[in-house]
Design a protein around this motif. Structure first.
Motif, mmCIF file in Angstrom:
data_model
loop_
_atom_site.group_PDB
_atom_site.id
_atom_site.type_symbol
_atom_site.label_atom_id
_atom_site.label_comp_id
_atom_site.label_asym_id
_atom_site.label_seq_id
_atom_site.Cartn_x
_atom_site.Cartn_y
_atom_site.Cartn_z
ATOM 1 N N GLY A 1 0.861 -1.172 0.000
ATOM 2 C CA GLY A 1 0.000 0.000 0.000
ATOM 3 C C GLY A 1 0.898 1.222 0.000
ATOM 4 O O GLY A 1 1.705 1.404 0.917
ATOM 5 N N GLY B 1 -4.413 2.429 7.604
ATOM 6 C CA GLY B 1 -4.813 2.584 6.209
ATOM 7 C C GLY B 1 -4.147 1.612 5.263
ATOM 8 O O GLY B 1 -4.391 1.664 4.050
ATOM 9 N N GLY B 2 -3.288 0.743 5.800
ATOM 10 C CA GLY B 2 -2.612 -0.232 4.952
ATOM 11 C C GLY B 2 -1.489 0.349 4.121
ATOM 12 O O GLY B 2 -1.074 -0.239 3.112
ATOM 13 N N GLU C 1 -6.609 6.646 7.273
ATOM 14 C CA GLU C 1 -7.033 5.330 7.758
ATOM 15 C C GLU C 1 -8.095 4.708 6.858
ATOM 16 O O GLU C 1 -8.303 3.489 6.876
ATOM 17 N N LYS C 2 -8.768 5.523 6.037
ATOM 18 C CA LYS C 2 -9.893 5.028 5.242
ATOM 19 C C LYS C 2 -9.576 4.865 3.755
ATOM 20 O O LYS C 2 -10.492 4.664 2.951
ATOM 21 N N GLY D 1 -8.505 2.481 2.141
ATOM 22 C CA GLY D 1 -8.954 1.194 1.619
ATOM 23 C C GLY D 1 -10.318 1.271 0.964
ATOM 24 O O GLY D 1 -10.638 0.471 0.062
ATOM 25 N N ASN D 2 -11.131 2.248 1.383
ATOM 26 C CA ASN D 2 -12.459 2.411 0.781
ATOM 27 C C ASN D 2 -12.375 2.778 -0.699
ATOM 28 O O ASN D 2 -13.297 2.488 -1.469
ATOM 29 N N PHE E 1 -10.277 1.521 -2.831
ATOM 30 C CA PHE E 1 -10.075 0.295 -3.595
ATOM 31 C C PHE E 1 -11.313 -0.592 -3.570
ATOM 32 O O PHE E 1 -11.585 -1.315 -4.530
ATOM 33 N N SER E 2 -12.072 -0.494 -2.509
ATOM 34 C CA SER E 2 -13.376 -1.173 -2.493
ATOM 35 C C SER E 2 -14.286 -0.577 -3.567
ATOM 36 O O SER E 2 -14.992 -1.303 -4.279
ATOM 37 N N ARG F 1 -4.600 -4.211 -7.034
ATOM 38 C CA ARG F 1 -3.294 -4.363 -6.394
ATOM 39 C C ARG F 1 -2.263 -3.410 -7.017
ATOM 40 O O ARG F 1 -1.446 -2.808 -6.317
ATOM 41 N N ARG G 1 -3.103 0.103 -5.841
ATOM 42 C CA ARG G 1 -2.878 0.243 -4.399
ATOM 43 C C ARG G 1 -1.416 0.544 -4.082
ATOM 44 O O ARG G 1 -1.127 1.248 -3.116
#
Length: 325
Positions: free
Chosen positions: A6, A42-43, A290-291, A293-294, A296-297, A310, A313
């Protein structure tokens, strides 16, 4: 299975925050205490950390050395991946026009320290090139031409976010070998502002092996109540223009550094014409790092498969730095 990368191509003024809190309030280990936990949530395990002065870079490097492996400097994509694999946060140093002043003498030393990305402008005119909001916009100066050639020679990625349109064109004329990126910009097709990049520029970055890091600053996303879906839509359009290998994140969050950012915004946007006083109200469902990842969702819901997600990301950012390692 290998660790999911990430990455952010532009981490924002984190090092300014480190200096501010260290020197103003006497705090220590600012990055590890304040920023690393948020990045981990947040990855994010690879981040480009811009320093606007030698002092910012100095204080950060000292903190990295004290961090007992939680932070590590990466000079190559291979090093960054290895750091992430062992659970650390890989930090790729960046510098800018502000770091150099009006001389190029310190650039080889900065490269030796690990600087692998250089931001050419900050909206307004500097010794090297005009920014995107300058009156009577021009392009590269003679010194700017010398800078671009030295960046190419050293193997440092050239970042044109904030650079005038003519300046970007001049850079492409001066070098056909350097990797050129827009580290924290969006597409003008969706949000038509001079801080964003055109279709032709996005295609040109890709043709030279570069990419665009999507910014989450709300005024660069949409004029009307931006959301995570709008951020994903910018990435979708860029993929349509340049291919999935040339798009990633350039988060540029500033929500942690209100005092620092208010000072900076007055310098780069004194009239408020560009940012309009909007400082910390980030798009819905991605209000902080922290968010992320949303995003990529949202891309998954748009139909992007796991391999494409991927890449966006983090793998695309590592690929860019493989070209200058």
């Amino acid at each position: 299975m290998s660790t999911m990368i990430g990455a952010s191509l532009y981490g924002g003024p984190i090092l300014s925050d480190v200096q501010f809190r260290t020197e103003r309030y006497g705090e220590s280990d600012v990055f590890v205490k304040n920023h690393l936990p948020r990045l981990q949530k947040g990855g994010i395990n690879v981040i480009v950390t811009p320093g606007e002065s030698l002092r910012e870079l100095e204080l950060f490097i000292r903190e990295v050395r004290r961090s007992e492996g939680r932070l590590e400097l990466a000079k190559t994509a291979t090093q960054a991946r290895a750091i992430a694999e062992r659970g650390g946060c890989a930090c790729i140093l960046a510098a800018s026009f502000a770091t150099l002043g009006d001389k190029l003498d310190s650039l080889p030393m900065l490269h030796e320290l690990g600087v692998r990305l250089f931001t050419m402008a900050g909206n307004r005119r500097n010794y090297f090139v005009d920014g995107c909001t300058e009156r009577g916009v021009s392009g590269l100066s003679h010194l700017g031409v010398d800078l671009v050639r030295l960046l190419e020679q050293l193997g440092i990625v050239i970042d044109v976010s904030h650079t005038s349109e003519r300046g970007v064109s001049d850079i492409f004329e001066v070098t056909d070998k350097a990797v050129v990126v827009a580290s924290h910009s969006n597409t003008r097709r969706i949000c038509d502002t001079v801080r964003n990049v055109s279709d032709d520029q996005i295609k040109a970055f890709a043709q030279r092996g570069g990419m665009v890091g999507v910014s989450l600053h709300p005024t660069l996303v949409t004029d009307d109540d931006p959301s995570v879906d709008d951020v994903a839509r910018h990435m979708q359009v860029m993929v349509e223009l340049a291919g999935v290998d040339h798009v990633g994140l350039g988060t540029d969050f500033v929500d942690y550094a209100e005092d620092v950012f208010h000072h900076k915004i007055k310098a780069i946007d004194p009239t408020g014409a560009l940012y309009g006083g909007v400082l910390h109200s980030y798009p819905r469902d991605v209000e902080n790092i922290e968010k992320v990842g949303n995003i990529f969702s949202a891309l998954g819901k748009m139909g992007f498969d796991a391999a494409a997600v991927r890449k966006m990301r983090g793998e695309n950012i590592l690929r860019v730095f493989e070209r200058v390692s």
